[in-house]
Design an enzyme around this catalytic site. Structure first.
Site, PDB file in Angstrom:
ATOM      1  N   PRO A 151      -3.910   8.426   3.454  1.00 23.24           N
ATOM      2  CA  PRO A 151      -3.689   7.004   3.748  1.00 23.24           C
ATOM      3  C   PRO A 151      -4.997   6.248   3.881  1.00 23.24           C
ATOM      4  O   PRO A 151      -5.939   6.712   4.528  1.00 23.24           O
ATOM      5  CB  PRO A 151      -2.926   7.039   5.074  1.00 23.24           C
ATOM      6  CG  PRO A 151      -2.177   8.333   5.018  1.00 23.24           C
ATOM      7  CD  PRO A 151      -3.117   9.298   4.325  1.00 23.24           C
ATOM      8  N   CYS A 152      -5.038   5.071   3.271  1.00 26.58           N
ATOM      9  CA  CYS A 152      -6.309   4.368   3.090  1.00 26.58           C
ATOM     10  C   CYS A 152      -6.485   3.169   4.000  1.00 26.58           C
ATOM     11  O   CYS A 152      -7.497   2.485   3.932  1.00 26.58           O
ATOM     12  CB  CYS A 152      -6.417   3.903   1.635  1.00 26.58           C
ATOM     13  SG  CYS A 152      -5.087   2.766   1.126  1.00 26.58           S
TER      14      CYS A 152
END
Length: 356
Positions: A78-79
């Site tokens: 997840p960014c």
């Protein structure tokens, strides 16, 4: 010859896996901690994947040893915390770094274990993540000191090299109808390096490649969301061998109009922002789409806004893309299905990797 097998971490809707499937790989399993993602993944790939928190692999080794041994490992940690737009780039990066290290820990064990079958691994993240990942990860860095000693390796020796194996690519260079820059890390094990395919499209006329695909070109191929002709059939705008009747096209034929109070906020942010440059309102159809985001918005500067096909002024004069339009912009076929609520579907699409 049997197909190489792939497992996908932080799989989300499965865009990364879909790209691999389209070029002939066998998708074995996906791992994600969000039920709508797993439901969507299982539906499209016919796997029996289950919800899994990747942080479970932070300390344990047995769980990693019990994972399928595949030729390819892919993952998209997840960014959000790495994004430059998140709290002006000042968000806490610790969770993003922990999730990234958990993924790399899996890769390191599968790469260096006895009789390893791993041939390649790839990791995708936002461009800004390149600032925060380490150049070199030792076994010690990945909390694998004991594992290294048990397997006859120096804990301080290199487990994974990201310094020479990380680059930024733009999906528009590979035929996507969206300009989406992402950091790609990875390695083809035998070659000991990351290999990036040559672009198929370019924004530079001197490169003698087809020009970037534009949003307008795509929109001209997608049926209007206002259409009521269920007897009609359409070719997929990207995958032209796919043909569906209108009644079979999901997540598209609905009114995504915005109230004037919503789109006028977006217009103000785009065209008269106090410190940032001017943006097109509505979207510029002569360029690739801007990046699809995971949050559906009709009021922000980042919002994607189209002129509505309905003849309206004020309320409903402009609209957001439909889920199906956003999915095509990302590069998913019309046959790819997203499960969950409207907001869940948008998040699934916006968080995905472009299959191209």
């Amino acid at each position: 010859m049997s197909k190489f097998k792939v497992i996908d971490f932080f799989c989300g809707a499965g865009g990364f896996s879909e790209g691999f499937r389209q070029v002939g790989f066998e998708i074995v399993k996906g791992y994600d901690n969000w039920q709508p993602a797993i439901n969507t993944y299982n539906h499209n790939f016919e796997t029996v994947s289950e919800v899994k928190n990747i942080l479970d692999f932070k300390d344990e080794e047995d769980g990693i040893n019990n994972l399928p041994n595949t030729e390819i490992i892919i993952g998209s940690p997840p960014c959000v915390s790495f994004s430059s737009s998140n709290k002006s780039g000042k968000a806490d990066k610790s969770l993003g770094l922990d999730l990234t290290k958990c993924f790399l820990r899996v890769v390191a064990i599968k790469k260096h274990q006895k009789d390893s079958v791993l041939k390649a691994w790839f990791m995708e993240n936002v461009s800004n993540s390149k600032k925060y990942i380490s150049y070199i990860y030792t076994f010690e860095d990945l909390n694998l000191t004991e594992w290294a000693l048990k397997n006859g390796k120096n804990p301080k020796s290199e487990a994974l090299n990201l310094k020479d194996n990380t680059t930024i690519i733009n999906s528009a260079d590979y035929g996507s109808y969206q300009a989406r820059k992402r950091a790609i890390s990875g390695e083809i094990i035998q070659m000991k390096r990351l290999v990036i395919p040559k672009p198929t499209h370019s924004n530079n006329e001197s490169q003698n490649l087809p020009k970037w695909n534009t949003l307008g070109e795509l929109m001209n191929k997608i049926p209007s969301p206002t259409s009521k002709r269920n007897d009609l059939s359409f070719k997929d705008p990207i995958y032209t061998k796919i043909r569906l009747k209108q009644i079979e096209v999901t997540d598209h034929f609905y009114d995504s109009g915005l109230y004037k109070s919503e789109w006028s906020q977006s217009k103000e942010h785009k065209t008269n922002h106090y410190c940032m440059g001017k943006m097109s309102f509505p979207e510029n159809l002569n360029k690739p789409s801007r990046t699809i985001t995971a949050t559906k918005s009709g009021t922000s500067r980042e919002a994607l806004i189209y002129k509505s096909e309905y003849k309206r002024e004020g309320d409903g004069e402009y609209r957001t893309p439909t889920i199906r339009e956003a999915a095509s912009i990302m590069g998913f076929p019309f046959t790819y299905q997203f499960l969950g609520s409207l907001n869940s579907k948008w998040r699934l699409v916006g968080n995905a990797v472009c299959p191209s």
